[in-house]
Design a protein around this motif. Sequence first.
Motif, PDB file in Angstrom:
ATOM      1  N   ALA A  11      -5.920 -21.742  -5.016  1.00  0.00           N
ATOM      2  CA  ALA A  11      -4.766 -21.039  -5.581  1.00  0.00           C
ATOM      3  C   ALA A  11      -3.514 -21.908  -5.601  1.00  0.00           C
ATOM      4  CB  ALA A  11      -4.497 -19.767  -4.781  1.00  0.00           C
ATOM      5  N   GLY A  12      -3.622 -23.134  -5.087  1.00  0.00           N
ATOM      6  CA  GLY A  12      -2.492 -24.056  -5.134  1.00  0.00           C
ATOM      7  C   GLY A  12      -1.628 -24.078  -3.901  1.00  0.00           C
ATOM      8  N   ALA A  13      -2.107 -23.482  -2.793  1.00  0.00           N
ATOM      9  CA  ALA A  13      -1.294 -23.401  -1.581  1.00  0.00           C
ATOM     10  C   ALA A  13      -0.942 -24.766  -1.013  1.00  0.00           C
ATOM     11  CB  ALA A  13      -2.025 -22.577  -0.521  1.00  0.00           C
ATOM     12  N   PHE A  14      -1.773 -25.775  -1.277  1.00  0.00           N
ATOM     13  CA  PHE A  14      -1.532 -27.100  -0.711  1.00  0.00           C
ATOM     14  C   PHE A  14      -1.209 -28.136  -1.777  1.00  0.00           C
ATOM     15  CE2 PHE A  14      -4.723 -24.858   1.902  1.00  0.00           C
ATOM     16  CZ  PHE A  14      -3.948 -24.656   3.032  1.00  0.00           C
ATOM     17  N   ALA A  15      -0.878 -27.663  -2.957  1.00  0.00           N
ATOM     18  CA  ALA A  15      -0.504 -28.545  -4.066  1.00  0.00           C
ATOM     19  C   ALA A  15       1.024 -28.623  -4.163  1.00  0.00           C
ATOM     20  CB  ALA A  15      -1.088 -28.028  -5.376  1.00  0.00           C
ATOM     21  N   PRO A  16       1.551 -29.677  -4.779  1.00  0.00           N
ATOM     22  CA  PRO A  16       3.011 -29.769  -4.937  1.00  0.00           C
ATOM     23  C   PRO A  16       3.532 -28.601  -5.761  1.00  0.00           C
ATOM     24  CG  PRO A  16       1.924 -31.858  -5.480  1.00  0.00           C
ATOM     25  CD  PRO A  16       0.847 -30.834  -5.357  1.00  0.00           C
ATOM     26  N   PRO A  17       4.737 -28.120  -5.474  1.00  0.00           N
ATOM     27  CA  PRO A  17       5.291 -27.019  -6.260  1.00  0.00           C
ATOM     28  C   PRO A  17       5.540 -27.474  -7.696  1.00  0.00           C
ATOM     29  CG  PRO A  17       6.969 -27.964  -4.811  1.00  0.00           C
ATOM     30  CD  PRO A  17       5.655 -28.577  -4.420  1.00  0.00           C
ATOM     31  N   PRO A  18       5.403 -26.567  -8.649  1.00  0.00           N
ATOM     32  CA  PRO A  18       5.647 -26.931 -10.053  1.00  0.00           C
ATOM     33  C   PRO A  18       7.085 -27.359 -10.257  1.00  0.00           C
ATOM     34  CG  PRO A  18       5.498 -24.548  -9.798  1.00  0.00           C
ATOM     35  CD  PRO A  18       5.082 -25.124  -8.471  1.00  0.00           C
ATOM     36  N   GLU A  19       7.271 -28.294 -11.191  1.00  0.00           N
ATOM     37  CA  GLU A  19       8.628 -28.763 -11.464  1.00  0.00           C
ATOM     38  C   GLU A  19       9.437 -27.641 -12.075  1.00  0.00           C
ATOM     39  OE1 GLU A  19       8.572 -32.208 -13.847  1.00  0.00           O
ATOM     40  OE2 GLU A  19       7.345 -33.391 -12.464  1.00  0.00           O
ATOM     41  N   GLN A  20      10.693 -27.573 -11.650  1.00  0.00           N
ATOM     42  CA  GLN A  20      11.574 -26.534 -12.159  1.00  0.00           C
ATOM     43  C   GLN A  20      12.083 -26.941 -13.539  1.00  0.00           C
ATOM     44  OE1 GLN A  20      12.015 -23.653 -10.538  1.00  0.00           O
ATOM     45  NE2 GLN A  20      10.552 -24.466  -9.041  1.00  0.00           N
TER      46      GLN A  20
ATOM     47  N   THR B  65      -3.395 -31.972  -4.453  1.00  0.00           N
ATOM     48  CA  THR B  65      -3.609 -31.150  -3.263  1.00  0.00           C
ATOM     49  C   THR B  65      -3.480 -32.026  -2.016  1.00  0.00           C
ATOM     50  OG1 THR B  65      -5.043 -29.553  -4.376  1.00  0.00           O
ATOM     51  CG2 THR B  65      -5.304 -29.776  -1.991  1.00  0.00           C
ATOM     52  N   ASP B  66      -2.719 -31.545  -1.048  1.00  0.00           N
ATOM     53  CA  ASP B  66      -2.474 -32.286   0.190  1.00  0.00           C
ATOM     54  C   ASP B  66      -3.700 -32.175   1.090  1.00  0.00           C
ATOM     55  OD1 ASP B  66      -1.641 -32.980   2.878  1.00  0.00           O
ATOM     56  OD2 ASP B  66       0.431 -32.804   2.182  1.00  0.00           O
ATOM     57  N   ALA B  67      -4.442 -33.270   1.200  1.00  0.00           N
ATOM     58  CA  ALA B  67      -5.702 -33.242   1.947  1.00  0.00           C
ATOM     59  C   ALA B  67      -5.501 -32.911   3.414  1.00  0.00           C
ATOM     60  CB  ALA B  67      -6.418 -34.584   1.804  1.00  0.00           C
ATOM     61  N   ARG B  68      -4.496 -33.516   4.044  1.00  0.00           N
ATOM     62  CA  ARG B  68      -4.303 -33.289   5.475  1.00  0.00           C
ATOM     63  C   ARG B  68      -3.967 -31.832   5.770  1.00  0.00           C
ATOM     64  NH1 ARG B  68      -3.097 -36.848   9.560  1.00  0.00           N
ATOM     65  NH2 ARG B  68      -4.435 -38.162   8.276  1.00  0.00           N
ATOM     66  N   ARG B  69      -3.088 -31.249   4.997  1.00  0.00           N
ATOM     67  CA  ARG B  69      -2.715 -29.849   5.227  1.00  0.00           C
ATOM     68  C   ARG B  69      -3.908 -28.923   5.043  1.00  0.00           C
ATOM     69  NH1 ARG B  69       1.527 -28.440   1.182  1.00  0.00           N
ATOM     70  NH2 ARG B  69       1.450 -26.409   2.225  1.00  0.00           N
ATOM     71  N   LEU B  70      -4.708 -29.201   4.028  1.00  0.00           N
ATOM     72  CA  LEU B  70      -5.890 -28.373   3.787  1.00  0.00           C
ATOM     73  C   LEU B  70      -6.896 -28.514   4.923  1.00  0.00           C
ATOM     74  CD1 LEU B  70      -7.938 -26.668   2.308  1.00  0.00           C
ATOM     75  CD2 LEU B  70      -8.340 -28.583   0.735  1.00  0.00           C
ATOM     76  N   LEU B  71      -7.144 -29.723   5.368  1.00  0.00           N
ATOM     77  CA  LEU B  71      -8.114 -29.942   6.443  1.00  0.00           C
ATOM     78  C   LEU B  71      -7.659 -29.295   7.740  1.00  0.00           C
ATOM     79  CD1 LEU B  71      -8.913 -33.668   5.644  1.00  0.00           C
ATOM     80  CD2 LEU B  71     -10.537 -31.760   5.476  1.00  0.00           C
ATOM     81  N   VAL B  72      -6.376 -29.390   8.041  1.00  0.00           N
ATOM     82  CA  VAL B  72      -5.856 -28.743   9.253  1.00  0.00           C
ATOM     83  C   VAL B  72      -6.010 -27.227   9.142  1.00  0.00           C
ATOM     84  CG1 VAL B  72      -3.754 -28.258  10.561  1.00  0.00           C
ATOM     85  CG2 VAL B  72      -4.260 -30.596   9.874  1.00  0.00           C
TER      86      VAL B  72
ATOM     87  N   ALA C 132      -7.278 -20.506  -0.506  1.00  0.00           N
ATOM     88  CA  ALA C 132      -5.846 -20.818  -0.547  1.00  0.00           C
ATOM     89  C   ALA C 132      -5.604 -22.114  -1.309  1.00  0.00           C
ATOM     90  CB  ALA C 132      -5.296 -20.920   0.872  1.00  0.00           C
ATOM     91  N   ALA C 133      -6.455 -23.105  -1.072  1.00  0.00           N
ATOM     92  CA  ALA C 133      -6.294 -24.395  -1.749  1.00  0.00           C
ATOM     93  C   ALA C 133      -6.511 -24.257  -3.256  1.00  0.00           C
ATOM     94  CB  ALA C 133      -7.264 -25.412  -1.162  1.00  0.00           C
TER      95      ALA C 133
END
Length: 206
Positions: free
Chosen positions: A197-206, A155-162, A194-195
């Motif tokens: 639910a994965g909103a700030f996590a890397p997208p799953p590998e295709q 999870t991207d900490a900066r995006r979540l905190l913002v 949102a976090a």
Amino acid sequence: MTPESPSPGPRRRPGGRTGRIRAQVLDAVRAELGEHGFDGLTLDAVAARAGVHRATVYRRWRDVGGLLADVLEATGDDDWEPRDTGSLLGDLAALNHENQAAMTAQPSIAAALIAASFRSEEAARGLRRLWEDRYTRCEVIVRRAVERGELPAGTDARRLLVAATAPLYHHLVLLRTPPDPDLPDQAARTAALAAAAGAFAPPPEQ
């Protein structure tokens, strides 16, 4: 996390007479800025309020931008850490309540410093450094949540905190609406859901 967030430990300032003078001057800057704003801030007024000779202030800080930059540097030189409430939602809500309290204090040094950053490039650089420091310290909130299993790994900490804190600044600084006592919790809850639910996590590998 704001420029006047309280800290549990003392600021690490120079000792002796130099440290005392710096503390007196920076306290005077905060008082003048809170009462008169950026346009009313002068080195002469700061010197008079601090009870030090004007030449001392001019020699060390040169101008208003230098004073503001030093205020911001001193604010970041503390032991402040975000609260650990035991949950992501609690941590984000506590952070938001602290931010709203600082922004709505009378006078609000935090609001005055943000306003001053639009008028002084030196203050703007200092404020950017302070925000970077505060966001870095708050990343522990996200690390704890990942360790507790509340958030996906990566999870991207900066995006979540913002995302969690932005609604407060949008309402208080941009829209200039009266403080909403429910907004800190609502913004924290929205970001936490949102976090999770994965909103700030890397997208799953295709």
